[in-house]
Design a protein around this motif. Structure first.
Motif, PDB file in Angstrom:
ATOM      1  N   ARG A 202     -18.170   3.512 -13.460  1.00 25.20           N
ATOM      2  CA  ARG A 202     -17.164   3.375 -14.508  1.00 25.20           C
ATOM      3  C   ARG A 202     -17.001   1.926 -14.962  1.00 25.20           C
ATOM      4  O   ARG A 202     -16.813   1.648 -16.138  1.00 25.20           O
ATOM      5  CB  ARG A 202     -15.814   3.889 -13.975  1.00 25.20           C
ATOM      6  N   THR A 203     -17.047   1.007 -14.013  1.00 24.97           N
ATOM      7  CA  THR A 203     -16.697  -0.377 -14.327  1.00 24.97           C
ATOM      8  C   THR A 203     -17.901  -1.293 -14.449  1.00 24.97           C
ATOM      9  O   THR A 203     -17.787  -2.393 -15.009  1.00 24.97           O
ATOM     10  CB  THR A 203     -15.776  -0.952 -13.239  1.00 24.97           C
ATOM     11  N   GLY A 204     -19.063  -0.880 -13.907  1.00 25.06           N
ATOM     12  CA  GLY A 204     -20.177  -1.801 -13.760  1.00 25.06           C
ATOM     13  C   GLY A 204     -20.030  -2.600 -12.480  1.00 25.06           C
ATOM     14  O   GLY A 204     -18.979  -2.572 -11.825  1.00 25.06           O
ATOM     15  N   ASP A 205     -21.068  -3.303 -12.104  1.00 28.78           N
ATOM     16  CA  ASP A 205     -21.068  -3.991 -10.807  1.00 28.78           C
ATOM     17  C   ASP A 205     -20.358  -5.341 -10.847  1.00 28.78           C
ATOM     18  O   ASP A 205     -19.760  -5.754  -9.859  1.00 28.78           O
ATOM     19  CB  ASP A 205     -22.511  -4.196 -10.327  1.00 28.78           C
ATOM     20  N   ARG A 206     -20.413  -6.027 -11.994  1.00 25.06           N
ATOM     21  CA  ARG A 206     -19.899  -7.393 -12.019  1.00 25.06           C
ATOM     22  C   ARG A 206     -18.434  -7.507 -11.616  1.00 25.06           C
ATOM     23  O   ARG A 206     -18.095  -8.319 -10.736  1.00 25.06           O
ATOM     24  CB  ARG A 206     -20.114  -8.022 -13.392  1.00 25.06           C
TER      25      ARG A 206
ATOM     26  N   THR B  16     -22.268  -3.381  -2.452  1.00 23.73           N
ATOM     27  CA  THR B  16     -22.930  -2.337  -3.236  1.00 23.73           C
ATOM     28  C   THR B  16     -23.463  -2.892  -4.557  1.00 23.73           C
ATOM     29  O   THR B  16     -24.617  -2.656  -4.931  1.00 23.73           O
ATOM     30  CB  THR B  16     -21.952  -1.190  -3.515  1.00 23.73           C
ATOM     31  N   GLY B  17     -22.623  -3.633  -5.280  1.00 21.99           N
ATOM     32  CA  GLY B  17     -23.033  -4.164  -6.576  1.00 21.99           C
ATOM     33  C   GLY B  17     -24.144  -5.185  -6.471  1.00 21.99           C
ATOM     34  O   GLY B  17     -25.071  -5.202  -7.296  1.00 21.99           O
TER      35      GLY B  17
ATOM     36  N   PRO C  37     -25.102  -7.786 -13.741  1.00 19.60           N
ATOM     37  CA  PRO C  37     -24.927  -7.126 -15.047  1.00 19.60           C
ATOM     38  C   PRO C  37     -23.490  -6.715 -15.285  1.00 19.60           C
ATOM     39  O   PRO C  37     -22.799  -6.264 -14.378  1.00 19.60           O
ATOM     40  CB  PRO C  37     -25.851  -5.903 -14.950  1.00 19.60           C
ATOM     41  N   ALA C  38     -23.058  -6.853 -16.520  1.00 18.08           N
ATOM     42  CA  ALA C  38     -21.658  -6.582 -16.856  1.00 18.08           C
ATOM     43  C   ALA C  38     -21.394  -5.095 -17.084  1.00 18.08           C
ATOM     44  O   ALA C  38     -20.350  -4.583 -16.714  1.00 18.08           O
ATOM     45  CB  ALA C  38     -21.259  -7.377 -18.106  1.00 18.08           C
TER      46      ALA C  38
END
Length: 446
Positions: free
Chosen positions: A317-321, A366-367, A440-441
């Motif tokens: 949902r949010t991305g990793d950044r 994880t990210g 990555p955003a």
């Protein structure tokens, strides 16, 4: 679920053996009548071989198939654990520990590559990476607790015997439920590059381990660091010239891969430096037993049990950044809180900082893992996994070495401990800044 259980069981064994031995070596030393040098090799030999051969394990996995090499690693690790448990003397035990380290170096790179292969969808892959990441924190922090429990009840040999049923189950699950991996047999194994990186990582790890005992200006430590730098330079030169490099230099220069690996180094530096110095604080200054120290560290363990899983579920949902940045800032706040808590804070005041460090590190894992693995093509997934885990091992060794050095050289033990926590907080803040530029955003697409 079976592939995930198989991979996580193998990874759990590997990381557990890094820390479970720490509370057992004094008893082992007395039982086998070995010297201090022998005790050091029992502890450090495993780490040196493990860190040094990670990239070799990754290259072998890409060339021969990650499942095959992973299973070889589990078999070697399990047999070596049996050898450790049955060791009649210290030299035999040291040899078995070195073999364990080699098995671990075959297991870890393939573990991430197999998860990426088994769970191709972004959502399920993030959850799998999250559980994989939580295994590291649980195993590393539970090691002193489990080791203390085993040593005080059934004896030190059970520290190694517990690996036998886990290894057998891991091997059975892998052979039955993990799909065969693609092979790239035509790709040559660049032996000069492999030797250079083994030398660089082993020399650097050895020098960092000795720095905690000898001091950072000791000639042996400086020589080890200098030789490690020379070996690393030789690796880069060889990679530029090789027709089939271990890991192509353009990949290393990418912000995602290079930055993600550096983030992994920094958060391992902060977390394992905290665990090491906290263990010494609880045992040497507060008089806790080995088992009591494990229980005192449990707040950090409890957070790692689910933080990576939560992060894996949110990343779609949010991305990793934002998750990596939030985790690093939370962990930095935790260690800064410990540093600001005073010279002799009551234990309840340290619970929140430990929980923040454990949660923040696992939340970011994880990210950062997904960032590194996503930057490499499938044919180099083993090498990318090896690079990430090699960076993390170097971070762990540096955090432990610097933490020990600060405790020894400070005018007062409490001052050295608080300085160590402040340095760890700075490492976390640096990782947060790097994540802004390298991770990555946007959420990963299906």
């Amino acid at each position: 679920m079976a592939p995930l259980l198989a991979v996580c069981a193998g990874y759990f064994m590997v990381i557990l053996d890094v820390t479970v031995i720490n509370v057992a070596v004094p008893v082992i030393g007395r039982d086998l009548a070995t010297s201090l040098t022998g005790i050091q090799w029992i502890t450090d030999g495993y780490t040196l071989v493990f860190a040094g051969f990670l990239l070799t394990g990754g290259a072998l996995g890409d060339r021969l198939g990650n499942r095959r090499v992973f299973c070889w690693g589990v078999a070697v690790f399990t047999v070596a654990s049996a050898g450790c448990a049955l060791a009649p003397d210290a030299p035999f035990l040291v040899g078995a520990r070195l073999l364990e380290g080699f098995g671990a170096a075959l297991i870890v790179p393939g573990s991430l590559a197999l998860l990426q292969q088994a769970y191709p969808g972004p959502a399920e892959r993030s959850r799998a990476f999250g559980l994989w990441g939580s295994m590291a924190g649980i195993a590393a922090s539970a090691g002193p607790l489990l080791g203390g429990l085993l040593v005080t009840t059934v004896g030190w040999r059970w520290v190694f015997l517990i690996n036998l049923p886990v290894g057998a189950a891991c091997l059975l699950l892998s052979l039955r439920h993990v799909a065969r991996s693609p092979r790239h047999a035509a790709r040559p194994l660049d032996r000069p590059a492999q030797l250079a990186i083994v030398a660089a990582v082993a020399l650097l790890t050895g020098a960092l381990n000795e720095a905690g005992r000898r001091g950072w200006t000791d000639p042996a430590v400086l020589a080890g660091v200098g030789l490690a730098a020379a070996a690393a330079a030789a690796f880069v030169v060889r990679e530029r010239l090789a027709r089939s490099p271990v890991l192509p230099l353009p990949l290393l220069r990418s912000r995602a891969m290079g930055g993600g690996a550096l983030i992994g180094l920094l958060f391992n530096f902060g977390f394992y430096g905290m665990v090491f110095t906290a263990s010494l604080e609880f045992q040497h200054q507060r008089g806790f037993s080995a088992l009591g120290t494990g229980l005192a560290l449990f707040p950090a363990v409890a957070m790692t049990m689910f933080a990576s899983v939560v992060s894996g579920r949110l990343s779609r949902r949010t991305g990793d950044r934002p998750l990596v940045i939030a985790g690093m800032l939370l962990a930095a706040l935790g260690l800064a809180g410990w540093a600001a808590a005073g010279a002799d804070p009551a234990y309840p005041l340290l619970v929140a900082p430990m929980m923040a460090a454990g949660f923040g590190t696992s939340f970011a894992l994880t990210g950062s893992t997904a960032t590194v693995m996503g930057a490499a093509p499938p044919s180099y997934s083993g090498a990318a996994s090896a690079l990430f885990n090699t960076a993390r091992q170097i971070g762990s060794a540096t955090g432990v070495a610097l933490g020990g050095s600060l405790l020894v050289t400070a005018a007062h033990y409490a001052a050295g401990l608080r300085t160590s926590m402040a340095v760890g907080a700075l490492a976390y803040l640096t990782a947060a800044v790097l994540a802004w530029f390298c991770v990555p955003a946007r959420p990963r697409e299906s």
